[in-house]
Scaffold this motif. Structure first.
Motif, PDB file in Angstrom:
ATOM      1  N   ALA A 161      -1.037   8.917   4.775  1.00  0.00           N
ATOM      2  CA  ALA A 161      -0.438   9.183   3.467  1.00  0.00           C
ATOM      3  C   ALA A 161      -1.541   9.457   2.442  1.00  0.00           C
ATOM      4  CB  ALA A 161       0.415   7.998   3.029  1.00  0.00           C
ATOM      5  N   ILE A 162      -2.601   8.675   2.491  1.00  0.00           N
ATOM      6  CA  ILE A 162      -3.714   8.891   1.567  1.00  0.00           C
ATOM      7  C   ILE A 162      -4.337  10.260   1.807  1.00  0.00           C
ATOM      8  CG2 ILE A 162      -6.027   8.124   0.929  1.00  0.00           C
ATOM      9  CD1 ILE A 162      -5.135   5.288   1.645  1.00  0.00           C
ATOM     10  N   GLY A 176       0.814  -1.212   0.000  1.00  0.00           N
ATOM     11  CA  GLY A 176       0.000   0.000   0.000  1.00  0.00           C
ATOM     12  C   GLY A 176       0.845   1.258   0.000  1.00  0.00           C
ATOM     13  N   LEU A 177       1.879   1.273   0.860  1.00  0.00           N
ATOM     14  CA  LEU A 177       2.714   2.469   0.946  1.00  0.00           C
ATOM     15  C   LEU A 177       3.439   2.737  -0.371  1.00  0.00           C
ATOM     16  CD1 LEU A 177       4.248   2.432   4.525  1.00  0.00           C
ATOM     17  CD2 LEU A 177       2.635   4.064   3.557  1.00  0.00           C
ATOM     18  N   ARG A 208     -12.396  13.042  -0.095  1.00  0.00           N
ATOM     19  CA  ARG A 208     -11.494  12.348   0.829  1.00  0.00           C
ATOM     20  C   ARG A 208     -12.255  11.314   1.641  1.00  0.00           C
ATOM     21  NH1 ARG A 208      -9.166  16.805   4.050  1.00  0.00           N
ATOM     22  NH2 ARG A 208      -9.652  15.430   5.780  1.00  0.00           N
ATOM     23  N   PHE A 247       0.906   9.343  -5.671  1.00  0.00           N
ATOM     24  CA  PHE A 247       0.828  10.738  -5.262  1.00  0.00           C
ATOM     25  C   PHE A 247       2.051  11.537  -5.676  1.00  0.00           C
ATOM     26  CE2 PHE A 247      -2.378   9.339  -2.007  1.00  0.00           C
ATOM     27  CZ  PHE A 247      -3.420   9.991  -2.627  1.00  0.00           C
ATOM     28  N   VAL A 280     -11.144   2.691   1.097  1.00  0.00           N
ATOM     29  CA  VAL A 280      -9.936   2.004   1.581  1.00  0.00           C
ATOM     30  C   VAL A 280     -10.281   1.105   2.762  1.00  0.00           C
ATOM     31  CG1 VAL A 280      -7.711   2.362   2.722  1.00  0.00           C
ATOM     32  CG2 VAL A 280      -8.331   3.736   0.740  1.00  0.00           C
ATOM     33  N   VAL A 326      -0.323   4.535   6.356  1.00  0.00           N
ATOM     34  CA  VAL A 326      -1.048   4.383   5.099  1.00  0.00           C
ATOM     35  C   VAL A 326      -2.200   5.377   5.025  1.00  0.00           C
ATOM     36  CG1 VAL A 326      -2.497   2.824   3.743  1.00  0.00           C
ATOM     37  CG2 VAL A 326      -0.456   1.952   4.876  1.00  0.00           C
ATOM     38  N   ILE A 363       0.837   4.002  -2.910  1.00  0.00           N
ATOM     39  CA  ILE A 363       0.388   5.360  -2.566  1.00  0.00           C
ATOM     40  C   ILE A 363       1.462   6.387  -2.900  1.00  0.00           C
ATOM     41  CG2 ILE A 363      -0.158   6.878  -0.628  1.00  0.00           C
ATOM     42  CD1 ILE A 363      -1.482   4.349   0.642  1.00  0.00           C
ATOM     43  N   SER A 364       2.701   6.101  -2.487  1.00  0.00           N
ATOM     44  CA  SER A 364       3.728   7.119  -2.735  1.00  0.00           C
ATOM     45  C   SER A 364       4.023   7.244  -4.222  1.00  0.00           C
ATOM     46  CB  SER A 364       4.996   6.847  -1.922  1.00  0.00           C
ATOM     47  OG  SER A 364       5.244   5.477  -1.870  1.00  0.00           O
ATOM     48  N   GLY A 389      -1.957  13.039   0.769  1.00  0.00           N
ATOM     49  CA  GLY A 389      -1.832  13.118  -0.689  1.00  0.00           C
ATOM     50  C   GLY A 389      -3.049  13.769  -1.313  1.00  0.00           C
ATOM     51  N   THR A 420     -11.434   7.369   1.670  1.00  0.00           N
ATOM     52  CA  THR A 420     -11.078   6.692   2.913  1.00  0.00           C
ATOM     53  C   THR A 420     -12.070   5.561   3.209  1.00  0.00           C
ATOM     54  OG1 THR A 420     -10.291   8.825   3.696  1.00  0.00           O
ATOM     55  CG2 THR A 420     -10.429   7.065   5.306  1.00  0.00           C
TER      56      THR A 420
END
Lengths: 412, 265
Positions: A369-370, A45-46, A384, A53, A391, A366, A49-50, A373, A388
């Motif tokens: 970060a979401i 996931g990380l 958002r 974004f 997720v 995680v 995500i990174s 971002g 969320t």
């Protein structure tokens, strides 16, 4: 004839002996295949995500943005750490958001408006949190009230109390120069200390690992081997040193995040190395079996709910420090779901009996970060919330599927 | 029938007088009388629903009796929680085993009684676990696997091992051999004899009359929640079955009653 006596736990010919690095890797893949996912979803996931974004907005990976991310992550992280405790029992606390909001309001009212000393106001907020947890525990123990319902009632009641004590103004500013606000916004570790702390986990890992190995060998038990231990410690140390270096390019590592990690480590010790932690797992796995083994299930329930509410209050106090205000909005919105989602994403099962303190740490990274971002992309909170929510749904689906897989592989 | 009298056995470890248990309108146990002496194996037999498991749960502190007295080592006790029973020295292997599937074998064995509560001694517990399992000739590949991965027989062995861990004064085994293989059954029966020779009291519940007669000193028959006679171990299968099912109640018992009456007149 055999010069080396067989280890006590290696007598069975049906057992595959995973030795050395290859063995460790093989055991890891076996675990993942059987549904014991551990940290894997978080790491995947990380990375995803990174990548996403930072392609959309390069600022995302800038050191100072990550420092901000850690500040924000810590506040909800405390709440999530408490959620881990109740999820471990197969219970839930839906009122953590309201509890954190109420604690933040208490700080504003008691400290700023009524002039209490800060430590007294903090103690009062934490103490009230503990009382609320005690109430949930008693409701569950005495009346068999499902925690889903009692904490849903608590969600509304605590929110009402928060609005009531804040009064018509609805918002109290905390003084910027105060220790509390500076802790929540400014204080970071000095560089040298952050490097020293980054070295510590690896060193502790090697030290305790070597001691355990020596003890196991003395007791004629097999041990996982030195190479695995060293590789683990090296990877961990390298990752932490790099993280410290990168964050120190910006403002540095927030003390608040440091406090969060310290609590995670303490909770991890409590859950894995003490009798209390063992009984938490037992009650979550099979409460009746735990009771018949002589465990005081009621006390375990109360301890989990009290820890959860107290940590929620702590999260609320620090959230007010982060925002330098106590407002009607504190603890509302997505705080609840973020805290619960973080614990589940990190690998704590909603079904009880499985989880770890680290899931709060990894999961909140995680989630934050979401959220961070999406904020950088200037998306409104409506979007958002939807993302969320999605997720969280995915995390629960992964948890359910992994659980089914574990059952069919005999690892429930 | 040559039963050894209570006086010869010494003071009973456990003495039940008039123990009853009601679940709503259903009376699961009524006026149960039972003595367990040190170094004695008592088999509890009876049909389904005879109240055997309820009696075990009452003695284990899981259920509280509606009425009656329980004396342990000569003193009246209230068994209001499982931990109370365990602390007194009453260990139980439940029919449903009561194991936590998410925990490994070592954790289950020591559940609630871990070594050094503030800094769990995993090595010490693992060594003790292996020693205990060896004694039971258990075929368990690894004590670090969760219980969920074990077979029914292996789980039963773990449950039995757990009951021995705390050096109890009396052990109750509810269907201990139901899921066991030939060798393991023999080991459990050996174990029961070893435990008895150490001066412990043993209560064993089983539907397997062969096992019962192999180890029991006395056979106590329950029927519909009531005592239905005590028999020595060499009682014939036929007699036991009659007592269990109550099939003789209509003819034999009525006849005996009539004969007695005639003799009195």
């Amino acid at each position: 004839m055999d010069p080396k006596p067989e280890a006590l736990d290696r007598g069975d010919s049906r057992l595959r002996h995973d030795e050395g690095l290859l063995g460790a890797a093989r055991a890891f893949f076996d675990r993942v295949r059987s549904g014991d996912l551990g940290m894997l979803p978080v790491l995947v996931g990380l990375v995803v995500i990174s990548t996403v974004f930072s392609t959309l907005n390069p600022v995302f990976l800038a050191p100072n943005n990550l420092v901000n991310l850690l500040f924000d992550a810590a506040t909800v992280g405390f709440i999530s750490l408490g959620i881990v405790c109740v999820l471990m029992l197969g219970q839930i606390d839906l009122s953590v958001g309201s509890m954190s909001g109420l604690a933040s309001a208490m700080i504003g009212v008691l400290w700023v408006n009524m002039g209490w000393p800060l430590p007294a106001a903090i103690a009062a907020a934490l103490g009230f949190g503990a009382l609320v947890g005690l109430l949930y525990g008693v409701l569950l123990n005495r009346f068999g009230m499902p925690s889903f319902v009692s904490t849903l009632a608590g969600l509304l009641a605590l929110l009402g109390l928060q609005l009531y004590i804040l009064g018509p103004t609805g918002s109290i500013n905390l003084p910027y120069a105060s220790v509390l606000v500076r802790f929540g916004q400014i204080y970071v570790m000095p560089d040298w200390l952050s490097y020293l702390l980054a070295l510590l986990p690896g060193a502790v890992l090697v030290y305790t690992g070597l001691r355990t190995m020596a003890r196991r060998r003395a007791a004629n038990l097999s041990s996982p081997g030195l190479s695995v231990l060293l590789v683990k410690a090296l990877v961990l140390t390298a990752a932490l040193l790099f993280a410290a270096y990168y964050l120190n390019l910006g403002r540095g590592i927030p003390w608040m995040f440091g406090l969060f990690v310290a609590l995670v480590l303490a909770m991890n010790y409590g859950l894995t190395r003490t009798q209390w932690g063992r009984s938490m797992f037992a009650v979550g796995g099979n409460a009746e079996a735990a009771r018949r083994s002589g465990i005081d299930v009621r006390r375990v329930n109360v301890s989990a709910f009290m820890l959860c509410s107290t940590l929620a209050a702590l999260g609320g106090i620090l959230a007010s420090a982060r925002l330098a205000s106590s407002s009607q909005q504190a603890g509302t919105g997505d705080v609840n779901l973020n805290a619960i989602a973080a614990a589940v994403i990190g690998g704590t099962s909603l079904f009880g009996g499985r989880g770890s303190a680290y899931s709060a740490l990894l999961g909140i990274l995680v989630i934050q970060a979401i959220s961070n971002g999406l904020t950088l992309l200037n998306l409104s909170s409506s979007l958002r919330y939807m993302i969320t929510g999605g997720v969280l749904a995915i995390a629960v689906i992964v948890d359910s599927l992994a659980r089914q897989s574990r059952v069919s592989h005999g690892r429930a | 029938m040559t039963l050894i009298s209570a006086e010869e056995r010494g003071q009973p470890i456990l003495r039940l007088r008039g123990v009853s248990k009601q679940f709503g309108a259903v009376s699961a146990l009524a006026d149960i009388e039972l003595d367990i002496h040190p170094g004695e194996v008592v088999a509890l037999v009876g049909d389904n629903g005879a109240g055997k498991s309820t009696l075990v749960k009452v003695l284990a502190g899981v259920h509280q009796p509606t009425s009656g007295t329980i004396e342990f080592m000569g003193k009246p006790v209230t068994l209001d929680s499982p931990s109370k029973a365990l602390d007194l020295g009453i260990a139980t292997v439940f029919q449903d085993l009561a194991l936590c599937e998410n925990l490994d074998v070592v954790a289950n064995l020591f559940l609630g009684h871990e070594l050094s509560p503030w800094r769990l001694d995993e090595v010490g517990m693992e060594v003790r676990a292996w020693t205990l399992l060896r004694e039971l000739a258990a075929r368990i590949p690894s004590v670090r696997e969760p219980i969920a991965s074990l077979s029914g027989g292996q789980r039963q062995t773990v449950a039995i091992a757990r009951s021995l861990l705390l050096d109890p004064k009396i052990i109750m085994l509810d269907e201990p051999t139901a899921a066991l293989g030939v060798a393991q059954t023999a080991e459990v029966l050996n174990l029961i004899e070893r435990v008895r020779d150490r001066g412990l009291g043993v209560i064993i519940i089983s539907h397997n009359m062969e096992d019962v007669r192999a180890v029991a000193d006395r056979i106590v028959v329950l029927r519909l929640g009531r005592n239905n006679g005590t028999f020595p171990a060499d009682t014939s299968n036929h007699e036991l079955v009659a007592a269990i099912t109550g099939a003789t109640e209509n003819s034999v018992s009525r006849r005996q009653a009539r004969k007695q009456q005639e003799a009195q007149e």
